[in-house]
Write a protein that holds these residues in place. Structure first.
Motif, PDB file in Angstrom:
ATOM      1  N   ASP A 278       0.896  -1.151   0.000  1.00 39.46           N
ATOM      2  CA  ASP A 278       0.000   0.000   0.000  1.00 39.46           C
ATOM      3  C   ASP A 278       0.932   1.198   0.000  1.00 39.46           C
ATOM      4  O   ASP A 278       1.440   1.609   1.046  1.00 39.46           O
ATOM      5  CB  ASP A 278      -0.905   0.019   1.236  1.00 39.46           C
ATOM      6  CG  ASP A 278      -2.002  -1.012   1.150  1.00 39.46           C
ATOM      7  OD1 ASP A 278      -2.945  -0.809   0.376  1.00 39.46           O
ATOM      8  OD2 ASP A 278      -1.895  -2.030   1.858  1.00 39.46           O
ATOM      9  N   TYR A 279       1.172   1.728  -1.184  1.00 36.39           N
ATOM     10  CA  TYR A 279       2.217   2.744  -1.347  1.00 36.39           C
ATOM     11  C   TYR A 279       1.574   4.104  -1.569  1.00 36.39           C
ATOM     12  O   TYR A 279       0.866   4.332  -2.548  1.00 36.39           O
ATOM     13  CB  TYR A 279       3.115   2.374  -2.530  1.00 36.39           C
ATOM     14  CG  TYR A 279       4.278   3.310  -2.748  1.00 36.39           C
ATOM     15  CD1 TYR A 279       5.351   3.343  -1.860  1.00 36.39           C
ATOM     16  CD2 TYR A 279       4.302   4.168  -3.846  1.00 36.39           C
ATOM     17  CE1 TYR A 279       6.425   4.194  -2.064  1.00 36.39           C
ATOM     18  CE2 TYR A 279       5.373   5.026  -4.058  1.00 36.39           C
ATOM     19  CZ  TYR A 279       6.432   5.039  -3.161  1.00 36.39           C
ATOM     20  OH  TYR A 279       7.479   5.884  -3.363  1.00 36.39           O
ATOM     21  N   GLU A 339      11.429   7.296  14.892  1.00 36.97           N
ATOM     22  CA  GLU A 339      12.434   7.527  13.857  1.00 36.97           C
ATOM     23  C   GLU A 339      12.051   6.757  12.599  1.00 36.97           C
ATOM     24  O   GLU A 339      11.607   5.608  12.680  1.00 36.97           O
ATOM     25  CB  GLU A 339      13.816   7.082  14.336  1.00 36.97           C
ATOM     26  CG  GLU A 339      14.356   7.919  15.487  1.00 36.97           C
ATOM     27  CD  GLU A 339      15.751   7.494  15.911  1.00 36.97           C
ATOM     28  OE1 GLU A 339      16.212   6.427  15.423  1.00 36.97           O
ATOM     29  OE2 GLU A 339      16.374   8.215  16.715  1.00 36.97           O
ATOM     30  N   VAL A 340      12.222   7.403  11.439  1.00 37.56           N
ATOM     31  CA  VAL A 340      11.914   6.741  10.164  1.00 37.56           C
ATOM     32  C   VAL A 340      13.141   6.809   9.261  1.00 37.56           C
ATOM     33  O   VAL A 340      13.971   7.709   9.377  1.00 37.56           O
ATOM     34  CB  VAL A 340      10.687   7.372   9.461  1.00 37.56           C
ATOM     35  CG1 VAL A 340       9.418   7.057  10.216  1.00 37.56           C
ATOM     36  CG2 VAL A 340      10.840   8.876   9.305  1.00 37.56           C
ATOM     37  N   ILE A 346       3.686   8.647   4.170  1.00 34.16           N
ATOM     38  CA  ILE A 346       3.222   7.631   5.122  1.00 34.16           C
ATOM     39  C   ILE A 346       1.702   7.521   4.999  1.00 34.16           C
ATOM     40  O   ILE A 346       0.996   8.528   5.004  1.00 34.16           O
ATOM     41  CB  ILE A 346       3.620   8.007   6.563  1.00 34.16           C
ATOM     42  CG1 ILE A 346       5.152   7.994   6.696  1.00 34.16           C
ATOM     43  CG2 ILE A 346       2.980   7.054   7.576  1.00 34.16           C
ATOM     44  CD1 ILE A 346       5.669   8.644   7.949  1.00 34.16           C
ATOM     45  N   LEU A 347       1.222   6.309   4.871  1.00 30.41           N
ATOM     46  CA  LEU A 347      -0.214   6.054   4.811  1.00 30.41           C
ATOM     47  C   LEU A 347      -0.714   5.774   6.222  1.00 30.41           C
ATOM     48  O   LEU A 347      -0.244   4.847   6.884  1.00 30.41           O
ATOM     49  CB  LEU A 347      -0.501   4.864   3.894  1.00 30.41           C
ATOM     50  CG  LEU A 347      -1.964   4.423   3.802  1.00 30.41           C
ATOM     51  CD1 LEU A 347      -2.820   5.517   3.175  1.00 30.41           C
ATOM     52  CD2 LEU A 347      -2.090   3.128   3.013  1.00 30.41           C
ATOM     53  N   LEU A 348      -1.662   6.600   6.689  1.00 29.26           N
ATOM     54  CA  LEU A 348      -2.309   6.384   7.976  1.00 29.26           C
ATOM     55  C   LEU A 348      -3.646   5.715   7.711  1.00 29.26           C
ATOM     56  O   LEU A 348      -4.479   6.256   6.977  1.00 29.26           O
ATOM     57  CB  LEU A 348      -2.509   7.721   8.698  1.00 29.26           C
ATOM     58  CG  LEU A 348      -1.241   8.555   8.937  1.00 29.26           C
ATOM     59  CD1 LEU A 348      -1.612   9.908   9.518  1.00 29.26           C
ATOM     60  CD2 LEU A 348      -0.270   7.824   9.850  1.00 29.26           C
ATOM     61  N   GLN A 388       4.666   2.725   5.478  1.00 32.34           N
ATOM     62  CA  GLN A 388       5.576   3.453   4.585  1.00 32.34           C
ATOM     63  C   GLN A 388       6.296   2.461   3.680  1.00 32.34           C
ATOM     64  O   GLN A 388       6.812   1.445   4.153  1.00 32.34           O
ATOM     65  CB  GLN A 388       6.592   4.257   5.411  1.00 32.34           C
ATOM     66  CG  GLN A 388       7.482   5.174   4.574  1.00 32.34           C
ATOM     67  CD  GLN A 388       8.483   5.921   5.437  1.00 32.34           C
ATOM     68  OE1 GLN A 388       9.140   5.335   6.282  1.00 32.34           O
ATOM     69  NE2 GLN A 388       8.596   7.221   5.221  1.00 32.34           N
ATOM     70  N   ASP A 389       6.303   2.756   2.401  1.00 36.56           N
ATOM     71  CA  ASP A 389       6.969   1.891   1.419  1.00 36.56           C
ATOM     72  C   ASP A 389       6.475   0.446   1.523  1.00 36.56           C
ATOM     73  O   ASP A 389       7.240  -0.512   1.359  1.00 36.56           O
ATOM     74  CB  ASP A 389       8.490   1.930   1.591  1.00 36.56           C
ATOM     75  CG  ASP A 389       9.074   3.309   1.299  1.00 36.56           C
ATOM     76  OD1 ASP A 389       8.459   4.034   0.499  1.00 36.56           O
ATOM     77  OD2 ASP A 389      10.116   3.656   1.889  1.00 36.56           O
TER      78      ASP A 389
END
Length: 420
Positions: A278-279, A339-340, A346-348, A388-389
């Motif tokens: 899910d990008y 931390e990312v 970013i998909l919430l 994410q990614d």
């Protein structure tokens, strides 16, 4: 000249499937020629016409132009629809406003064809503008003679002809056409004349480039018509060059999704990766890859709190339920900082069947995690997943936070601040 135009229109049969035609008329020489031409040949083309005019209120002559067109329409018994631009003026804002208005008129009055007075000079200018901006080759096709619009088509009868081919008819001159403030004016008044000193046929060369580009990509579409490009196995069976063009073609259906070259390459790699994904893309679009297929969807705001998804881009802040979540913008009241190791959006979202989070030495399905942690069914539905990614990086549920194990050699690219 109108007889020559009529023969060309007949040959291309561009009005064959239309009876009601809306003419976009600004009052300039191009659109006034279009109005006179279609009015003169309306019976032979078997069409009824009406006028659409937008008063942008940007020049003293704007009201005079509107009054003239209203009187012309009354004298010739042609319906006219007028709207007044609202908002902060720019070339793009004005164009978007016009076309929304045209679409509204067409839908309300059962009109299936919109005509505009674009000609070969406009085509050449548009091609050069796109070259300067670094557009993809497929977009150098620029303006098309006929293309889908609203519940019908937008038709440009003059596109094969130059402005100099059009007769001199009564019209209003727009003094802003000489201003260097606008990019198109600089193209028209400065860049093309300068380049034409090197090649007197430069403008013709640009229109030919647009035509060849359109032919090339139409040929590719024809040859790949039977290829199911959204099937991951079929997609991956193609050569890298064909994969790239298939994805470009698929993206064409999302008019408000404009990806940079780098974003396109990232998207291509996500599709080539065998894992589900899910990008998050731009403009609230998300690529979903499941069960051997991929598709791009736009997330629509929903009243059901338990169904809403949001895309959080780098440097932005989003509200999700009772949380403020920022991506690399400090929130002074943040109770949690994550931390990312990527600056991708970013998909919430809510949890989905099969969701799994990686804890390093092992990974666990969220369903099993919630059972083990004795999370109630009600709280499971309210869980917030950050992805994410294509990987889950955090889960917020029942006042607790579960974090993905950071990559072993990852380089921190930013922080997520979460405040309730």
């Amino acid at each position: 000249m109108y007889q020559k135009l009529f023969k060309d229109v007949q040959k291309r049969r561009i009005f064959e499937h239309h009876q009601k035609v809306l003419i976009a008329v600004s009052g300039g020489v191009d659109s006034m020629n279009l109005l006179h031409f279609l009015y003169s040949y309306r019976d032979r083309l078997a069409i009824t016409i009406s006028i659409a005019h937008v008063n942008h209120k940007q020049r003293p002559e704007s009201d005079e132009e509107e009054a003239y067109l209203r009187q012309w329409a009354q004298d010739h018994q042609v319906p006219i629809f007028v709207s007044y631009f609202q908002g902060t003026f720019s070339e793009k804002a004005a164009r978007d406003f016009r076309y929304r208005f045209f679409e509204q008129v067409m839908r309300e009055h059962g009109i299936t064809a919109l005509t505009t007075a674009h000609h070969a000079d406009d085509q050449a200018e548009t091609v050069l503008m796109r070259i300067i901006k670094g557009s993809r080759l497929r977009h150098l096709a620029a303006i098309k003679s006929v293309q889908p619009f609203a519940q019908g088509e937008v038709i440009r009868p003059f596109l094969p002809f130059s402005k100099s081919d059009l007769p001199s008819v009564f019209h209003f001159e727009d003094s802003s056409n000489q201003s260097s403030t606008y990019f198109r004016n600089r193209i028209r008044n400065r860049y093309i004349p300068e380049l034409a000193t090197e090649n007197p046929q430069f403008q013709t060369a640009l229109t030919r480039l647009a035509s060849e580009s359109q032919t090339l990509f139409q040929a590719f579409a024809d040859l790949t018509r039977d290829i199911d490009g959204q099937s991951c196995s079929v997609f991956l069976a193609q050569t890298p060059a064909v994969q790239e063009l298939l994805l470009q073609g698929y993206l064409e259906q999302f008019e408000d999704l404009s990806l940079s070259h780098g974003q396109f390459e990232d998207l291509l790699q996500v599709i080539r990766n065998p894992q589900k994904a899910d990008y998050a893309l731009k403009e609230d679009y998300v690529l979903k890859k499941r069960e051997g297929r991929y598709e791009i969807k736009k997330i629509s705001p929903k009243t059901d709190l338990l169904s809403q998804d949001k895309v959080l881009e780098y440097g932005n802040i989003a509200t999700f339920d009772d949380y403020q979540i920022s991506f690399n913008q400090v929130l002074s009241g943040a109770e949690l900082i994550v931390e990312v190791f990527s600056d991708s959006p970013i998909l919430l979202r809510r949890r989905q069947s099969g969701d799994r989070i990686n804890f390093g030495d092992f990974s666990k399905k969220l369903r099993r995690l919630f059972i083990d942690q004795k999370v109630s069914k009600e709280n499971r539905q309210k869980a917030i997943v950050g992805e994410q990614d294509g990987e889950i990086i955090f889960v917020l549920v029942a006042g607790k936070t579960y974090l993905r194990k950071p990559p072993k050699h990852g380089i921190m690219k930013g922080k997520i601040y979460i405040e309730s």
